[in-house]
Motif scaffolding. Structure first.
Motif, PDB file in Angstrom:
ATOM      1  N   VAL A 166      10.489   5.869 -11.140  1.00 27.97           N
ATOM      2  CA  VAL A 166       9.530   6.171 -10.073  1.00 27.97           C
ATOM      3  C   VAL A 166       9.707   7.631  -9.639  1.00 27.97           C
ATOM      4  O   VAL A 166      10.148   7.903  -8.516  1.00 27.97           O
ATOM      5  N   GLY A 186       7.188  -0.590   3.258  1.00 27.55           N
ATOM      6  CA  GLY A 186       7.698  -0.605   1.893  1.00 27.55           C
ATOM      7  C   GLY A 186       8.131  -1.952   1.356  1.00 27.55           C
ATOM      8  O   GLY A 186       8.967  -2.022   0.465  1.00 27.55           O
ATOM      9  N   ASN A 207      12.732  11.063  -2.938  1.00 27.31           N
ATOM     10  CA  ASN A 207      13.883  10.683  -2.118  1.00 27.31           C
ATOM     11  C   ASN A 207      14.385   9.273  -2.431  1.00 27.31           C
ATOM     12  O   ASN A 207      15.266   8.763  -1.745  1.00 27.31           O
ATOM     13  N   GLY A 208      13.794   8.641  -3.437  1.00 23.78           N
ATOM     14  CA  GLY A 208      14.214   7.289  -3.811  1.00 23.78           C
ATOM     15  C   GLY A 208      13.832   6.253  -2.779  1.00 23.78           C
ATOM     16  O   GLY A 208      12.876   6.430  -2.013  1.00 23.78           O
ATOM     17  N   LEU A 209      14.582   5.178  -2.761  1.00 19.09           N
ATOM     18  CA  LEU A 209      14.336   4.092  -1.814  1.00 19.09           C
ATOM     19  C   LEU A 209      14.861   4.456  -0.432  1.00 19.09           C
ATOM     20  O   LEU A 209      15.849   5.159  -0.302  1.00 19.09           O
ATOM     21  N   ARG A 210      14.197   3.930   0.584  1.00 18.01           N
ATOM     22  CA  ARG A 210      14.727   4.056   1.945  1.00 18.01           C
ATOM     23  C   ARG A 210      15.822   3.003   2.113  1.00 18.01           C
ATOM     24  O   ARG A 210      15.852   1.996   1.408  1.00 18.01           O
ATOM     25  N   ALA A 218       8.077  -2.701  -2.531  1.00 15.10           N
ATOM     26  CA  ALA A 218       9.209  -2.278  -3.367  1.00 15.10           C
ATOM     27  C   ALA A 218      10.193  -3.421  -3.564  1.00 15.10           C
ATOM     28  O   ALA A 218      10.868  -3.489  -4.594  1.00 15.10           O
ATOM     29  N   LYS A 250       7.711   9.704  -8.660  1.00 19.54           N
ATOM     30  CA  LYS A 250       6.865  10.092  -7.520  1.00 19.54           C
ATOM     31  C   LYS A 250       7.552   9.832  -6.180  1.00 19.54           C
ATOM     32  O   LYS A 250       7.025  10.195  -5.146  1.00 19.54           O
ATOM     33  N   TRP A 251       8.711   9.206  -6.215  1.00 18.70           N
ATOM     34  CA  TRP A 251       9.507   8.970  -5.003  1.00 18.70           C
ATOM     35  C   TRP A 251      10.701   9.913  -5.045  1.00 18.70           C
ATOM     36  O   TRP A 251      11.811   9.502  -5.403  1.00 18.70           O
ATOM     37  N   LYS A 259      19.928   3.603  -7.825  1.00 21.65           N
ATOM     38  CA  LYS A 259      19.338   4.910  -7.517  1.00 21.65           C
ATOM     39  C   LYS A 259      18.938   5.646  -8.789  1.00 21.65           C
ATOM     40  O   LYS A 259      17.867   6.271  -8.845  1.00 21.65           O
ATOM     41  N   ASN A 275       3.519   4.030  -8.614  1.00 24.42           N
ATOM     42  CA  ASN A 275       3.301   4.887  -7.435  1.00 24.42           C
ATOM     43  C   ASN A 275       4.308   4.603  -6.379  1.00 24.42           C
ATOM     44  O   ASN A 275       4.768   3.575  -6.182  1.00 24.42           O
ATOM     45  N   GLN A 332      14.897  -0.501   2.313  1.00 22.36           N
ATOM     46  CA  GLN A 332      14.463  -1.093   1.056  1.00 22.36           C
ATOM     47  C   GLN A 332      15.666  -1.340   0.141  1.00 22.36           C
ATOM     48  O   GLN A 332      15.756  -2.382  -0.505  1.00 22.36           O
TER      49      GLN A 332
END
Length: 119
Positions: free
Chosen positions: A24, A57, A29-32, A60, A26-27, A17, A119, A35
């Motif tokens: 990144v 996703g 909320n991080g990874l779902r 990723a 631009k994310w 995280k 991105n 993912q």
């Protein structure tokens, strides 16, 4: 725990995280979760076969592990105990030449402008 930390661990998950937030931005909320779970398994060297719908996703899953390997090997003192490949390689099998070409073009462009511009 062994000398080399396992990515699936609580510390490994937190480190992933942190790296994603750093590389990144631009994310926000991080990874779902759909993912994060497979990426942790990939980083631990497990074999994985995943199928999911378009737009969920999947990209990723082959880009983030490469970025994590580069980050850890570039800053080993920040990630002491985590093992990564110094020259990571990703293999992506695509259904069309056009899609493959787009993926390569995007990743090559990102590599030229720096990994912080993903991105």
């Amino acid at each position: 725990m062994s000398k080399n930390k396992i990515w699936w661990s609580t510390e490994g998950r937190a480190t992933l995280k942190t790296i994603v937030a750093k590389l990144v931005p631009k994310w926000p909320n991080g990874l779902r979760s759909e993912q994060e779970e497979p990426i942790l398994r990939i980083l631990d060297g497990e074999d994985l076969l995943l199928t999911t719908a378009t737009g969920r996703g999947k990209s990723a899953l082959f880009t983030i592990p490469l970025l994590v390997h580069r980050e850890v090997t570039s800053n080993p003192t920040d990630y002491a105990g985590f093992s990564c490949k110094s020259t990571p390689i990703g293999l992506v099998i695509t259904p069309t030449k056009g899609l493959a070409s787009n993926i390569v073009d995007i990743l090559m462009h990102r590599q030229k402008v720096g990994i912080n511009n993903v991105n």
